[in-house]
Design an enzyme around this catalytic site. Sequence first.
Site, PDB file in Angstrom:
ATOM      1  N   MET A 199      40.591  54.149  52.698  1.00 13.40           N
ATOM      2  CA  MET A 199      39.586  54.140  51.891  1.00 13.40           C
ATOM      3  C   MET A 199      39.617  52.540  51.548  1.00 13.40           C
ATOM      4  O   MET A 199      38.679  51.994  51.538  1.00 13.40           O
ATOM      5  CB  MET A 199      39.054  54.446  50.531  1.00 13.40           C
ATOM      6  CG  MET A 199      39.123  56.224  50.671  1.00 13.40           C
ATOM      7  SD  MET A 199      38.080  56.623  49.324  1.00 13.40           S
ATOM      8  CE  MET A 199      39.107  56.375  47.991  1.00 13.40           C
TER       9      MET A 199
ATOM     10  N   TYR B 171      40.571  48.382  50.093  1.00 11.72           N
ATOM     11  CA  TYR B 171      41.331  48.039  49.370  1.00 11.72           C
ATOM     12  C   TYR B 171      42.946  47.581  49.080  1.00 11.72           C
ATOM     13  O   TYR B 171      43.185  47.968  48.316  1.00 11.72           O
ATOM     14  CB  TYR B 171      40.119  47.849  47.747  1.00 11.72           C
ATOM     15  CG  TYR B 171      40.113  46.889  47.146  1.00 11.72           C
ATOM     16  CD1 TYR B 171      39.466  46.112  47.129  1.00 11.72           C
ATOM     17  CD2 TYR B 171      41.099  46.953  45.896  1.00 11.72           C
ATOM     18  CE1 TYR B 171      39.450  44.882  46.147  1.00 11.72           C
ATOM     19  CE2 TYR B 171      41.258  45.955  44.808  1.00 11.72           C
ATOM     20  CZ  TYR B 171      40.494  45.166  45.690  1.00 11.72           C
ATOM     21  OH  TYR B 171      40.541  43.343  44.568  1.00 11.72           O
TER      22      TYR B 171
ATOM     23  N   GLY C  69      51.167  50.750  48.972  1.00 12.01           N
ATOM     24  CA  GLY C  69      51.058  51.690  48.877  1.00 12.01           C
ATOM     25  C   GLY C  69      50.924  52.085  50.229  1.00 12.01           C
ATOM     26  O   GLY C  69      51.700  52.426  51.311  1.00 12.01           O
ATOM     27  N   HIS C  70      49.339  51.683  50.720  1.00 11.65           N
ATOM     28  CA  HIS C  70      49.179  51.743  52.194  1.00 11.65           C
ATOM     29  C   HIS C  70      50.034  51.761  53.598  1.00 11.65           C
ATOM     30  O   HIS C  70      50.446  51.637  53.919  1.00 11.65           O
ATOM     31  CB  HIS C  70      46.786  51.183  52.004  1.00 11.65           C
ATOM     32  CG  HIS C  70      46.919  51.671  51.604  1.00 11.65           C
ATOM     33  ND1 HIS C  70      46.095  50.854  50.194  1.00 11.65           N
ATOM     34  CD2 HIS C  70      45.261  52.660  51.064  1.00 11.65           C
ATOM     35  CE1 HIS C  70      44.855  51.358  49.070  1.00 11.65           C
ATOM     36  NE2 HIS C  70      44.644  52.522  49.437  1.00 11.65           N
TER      37      HIS C  70
ATOM     38  N   GLN D 201      33.827  62.550  49.057  1.00 10.19           N
ATOM     39  CA  GLN D 201      34.599  63.375  48.081  1.00 10.19           C
ATOM     40  C   GLN D 201      34.303  62.733  46.665  1.00 10.19           C
ATOM     41  O   GLN D 201      34.946  62.947  45.851  1.00 10.19           O
ATOM     42  CB  GLN D 201      35.932  62.732  48.705  1.00 10.19           C
ATOM     43  CG  GLN D 201      35.822  61.391  48.288  1.00 10.19           C
ATOM     44  CD  GLN D 201      37.775  61.283  49.759  1.00 10.19           C
ATOM     45  OE1 GLN D 201      37.659  60.934  50.873  1.00 10.19           O
ATOM     46  NE2 GLN D 201      38.919  60.631  48.977  1.00 10.19           N
TER      47      GLN D 201
ATOM     48  N   GLY E 277      49.458  59.983  51.849  1.00 12.52           N
ATOM     49  CA  GLY E 277      50.668  59.500  50.595  1.00 12.52           C
ATOM     50  C   GLY E 277      51.324  60.308  49.639  1.00 12.52           C
ATOM     51  O   GLY E 277      50.131  61.419  49.432  1.00 12.52           O
ATOM     52  N   GLN E 278      52.122  60.765  48.871  1.00  7.86           N
ATOM     53  CA  GLN E 278      52.548  61.621  47.644  1.00  7.86           C
ATOM     54  C   GLN E 278      52.572  60.879  46.489  1.00  7.86           C
ATOM     55  O   GLN E 278      51.486  61.691  45.664  1.00  7.86           O
ATOM     56  CB  GLN E 278      53.825  61.571  47.402  1.00  7.86           C
ATOM     57  CG  GLN E 278      54.545  62.403  46.079  1.00  7.86           C
ATOM     58  CD  GLN E 278      55.923  61.791  46.042  1.00  7.86           C
ATOM     59  OE1 GLN E 278      56.339  61.799  46.448  1.00  7.86           O
ATOM     60  NE2 GLN E 278      56.367  62.700  44.813  1.00  7.86           N
TER      61      GLN E 278
ATOM     62  N   ASP F   5      49.388  61.184  45.899  1.00  8.05           N
ATOM     63  CA  ASP F   5      47.837  62.427  46.324  1.00  8.05           C
ATOM     64  C   ASP F   5      48.750  63.771  46.339  1.00  8.05           C
ATOM     65  O   ASP F   5      48.012  64.079  47.347  1.00  8.05           O
ATOM     66  CB  ASP F   5      47.050  61.806  47.014  1.00  8.05           C
ATOM     67  CG  ASP F   5      46.134  60.719  46.752  1.00  8.05           C
ATOM     68  OD1 ASP F   5      45.438  60.322  45.250  1.00  8.05           O
ATOM     69  OD2 ASP F   5      46.639  58.761  46.765  1.00  8.05           O
TER      70      ASP F   5
ATOM     71  N   SER G 133      43.784  51.604  44.496  1.00 11.23           N
ATOM     72  CA  SER G 133      43.396  50.564  44.384  1.00 11.23           C
ATOM     73  C   SER G 133      42.011  50.303  42.841  1.00 11.23           C
ATOM     74  O   SER G 133      41.176  48.834  42.947  1.00 11.23           O
ATOM     75  CB  SER G 133      42.476  50.804  45.442  1.00 11.23           C
ATOM     76  OG  SER G 133      42.769  51.117  46.941  1.00 11.23           O
TER      77      SER G 133
HETATM   78  P1  AMP Z   1      43.196  55.745  49.406  1.00  7.97           P
HETATM   79  O1  AMP Z   1      43.019  54.817  50.057  1.00  7.97           O
HETATM   80  O2  AMP Z   1      43.798  55.509  47.727  1.00  7.97           O
HETATM   81  O3  AMP Z   1      42.215  57.228  49.656  1.00  7.97           O
HETATM   82  O4  AMP Z   1      44.749  56.240  50.131  1.00  7.97           O
HETATM   83  C1  AMP Z   1      45.015  56.366  51.580  1.00  7.97           C
HETATM   84  C2  AMP Z   1      46.857  56.624  51.842  1.00  7.97           C
HETATM   85  O5  AMP Z   1      47.783  56.286  50.410  1.00  7.97           O
HETATM   86  C3  AMP Z   1      46.436  57.955  50.687  1.00  7.97           C
HETATM   87  O6  AMP Z   1      47.509  59.446  51.442  1.00  7.97           O
HETATM   88  C4  AMP Z   1      47.043  57.906  49.878  1.00  7.97           C
HETATM   89  O7  AMP Z   1      47.890  58.703  49.023  1.00  7.97           O
HETATM   90  C5  AMP Z   1      47.919  56.674  49.752  1.00  7.97           C
HETATM   91  N1  AMP Z   1      48.197  55.752  48.832  1.00  7.97           N
HETATM   92  C6  AMP Z   1      47.484  55.399  48.093  1.00  7.97           C
HETATM   93  N2  AMP Z   1      48.015  54.758  46.914  1.00  7.97           N
HETATM   94  C7  AMP Z   1      49.332  55.081  47.230  1.00  7.97           C
HETATM   95  C8  AMP Z   1      51.043  54.618  46.738  1.00  7.97           C
HETATM   96  N3  AMP Z   1      51.243  53.860  45.532  1.00  7.97           N
HETATM   97  N4  AMP Z   1      51.939  54.868  47.558  1.00  7.97           N
HETATM   98  C9  AMP Z   1      52.588  55.868  48.805  1.00  7.97           C
HETATM   99  N5  AMP Z   1      51.095  56.086  48.560  1.00  7.97           N
HETATM  100  C10 AMP Z   1      49.823  55.330  49.041  1.00  7.97           C
END
Ligand code: AMP
Length: 283
Positions: free
Chosen positions: A29, A31, A35-36, A60, A146-147, A149, A185
Amino acid sequence: MKILKSPQELNLALFDLRLKKTVGFVPTMGYLHDGHRKLVKQARKENDVVVVSIFVNPLQFGAGEDYKKYPRGLARDQRILEAEKTDFLFLPDVKQLYPDDFVTEVRVSRLTEGLCGKSRPTHFAGVTTVVLKLLNVVQPTNLYLGQKDYQQYRVLRQMVKDLNLQVKVRMVPIVREPDGLALSSRNVYLSKTQRDEARFLSLALNEAKKKIVNGEKNVGTLKKAMRDCLKKAKSARVDYLEIVDADSLQGVLKLKSGQTVLIALAVYFGKTRLIDNMLVKGK
Ligand code: AMP
């Protein structure tokens, strides 16, 4: 890096590449943080072609959640993805993915009932619906999640299996700040005090982990230790704190030896809801 907004154009651009090359896909999503970045690095290492999507998916977010103010920063995101040698950035807009006559929903049952599904009852249907759409557009060899989530990962893995999707689902470990806070984020929403107290999330998880490694099997005892630790975060309000079987996501009362459990929590700091988890194998 090619930037494409239209699903048809991206699908077409990947059509020939898919025949001979492996494609790694990282849905986000935006930002972006480290992690990303770790997901993209892993995709880069394991595939010929890397596709990243940035789409803040309205489906969502529940009513009253932060869809409108979810942090956005496309210029910086683009620089990060360029630096990580991303081949394609997919940037669909809402009307393209959800035209006015859109009425389909993809829903995984049972695994979506507990944990985050309890306080966010429409969340996972939004996730599975958009990810299936994205997978149909990209048709990747590997999907990187990512773990952080974990429930989302578990639900999507089930969707892939149940619907015979031809993609391998890879889970990437959680990237944390030096004090243990999982990168998110949403961390930008935190005030200075809240940010400082947010470290108690991973401290509580570690407390339970340490006890399990030392042979503690009683989930009541483990949860009490975690609650006591979280009490030190004065501005925190616990949404849930659970220990569940890592595969079924069903609650456990007593850990079986060799069983892998997920210790998971969601905690509010003001309006900001943070989640974190750890996977631990019982002794
Ligand atoms: P999001 O942009 O929050 O939808 O996250 C996109 C992907 O990045 C998802 O698969 C998340 O689980 C993963 N993700 C977010 N934060 C982390 C983190 N701190 N460590 C590892 N993966 C992450």
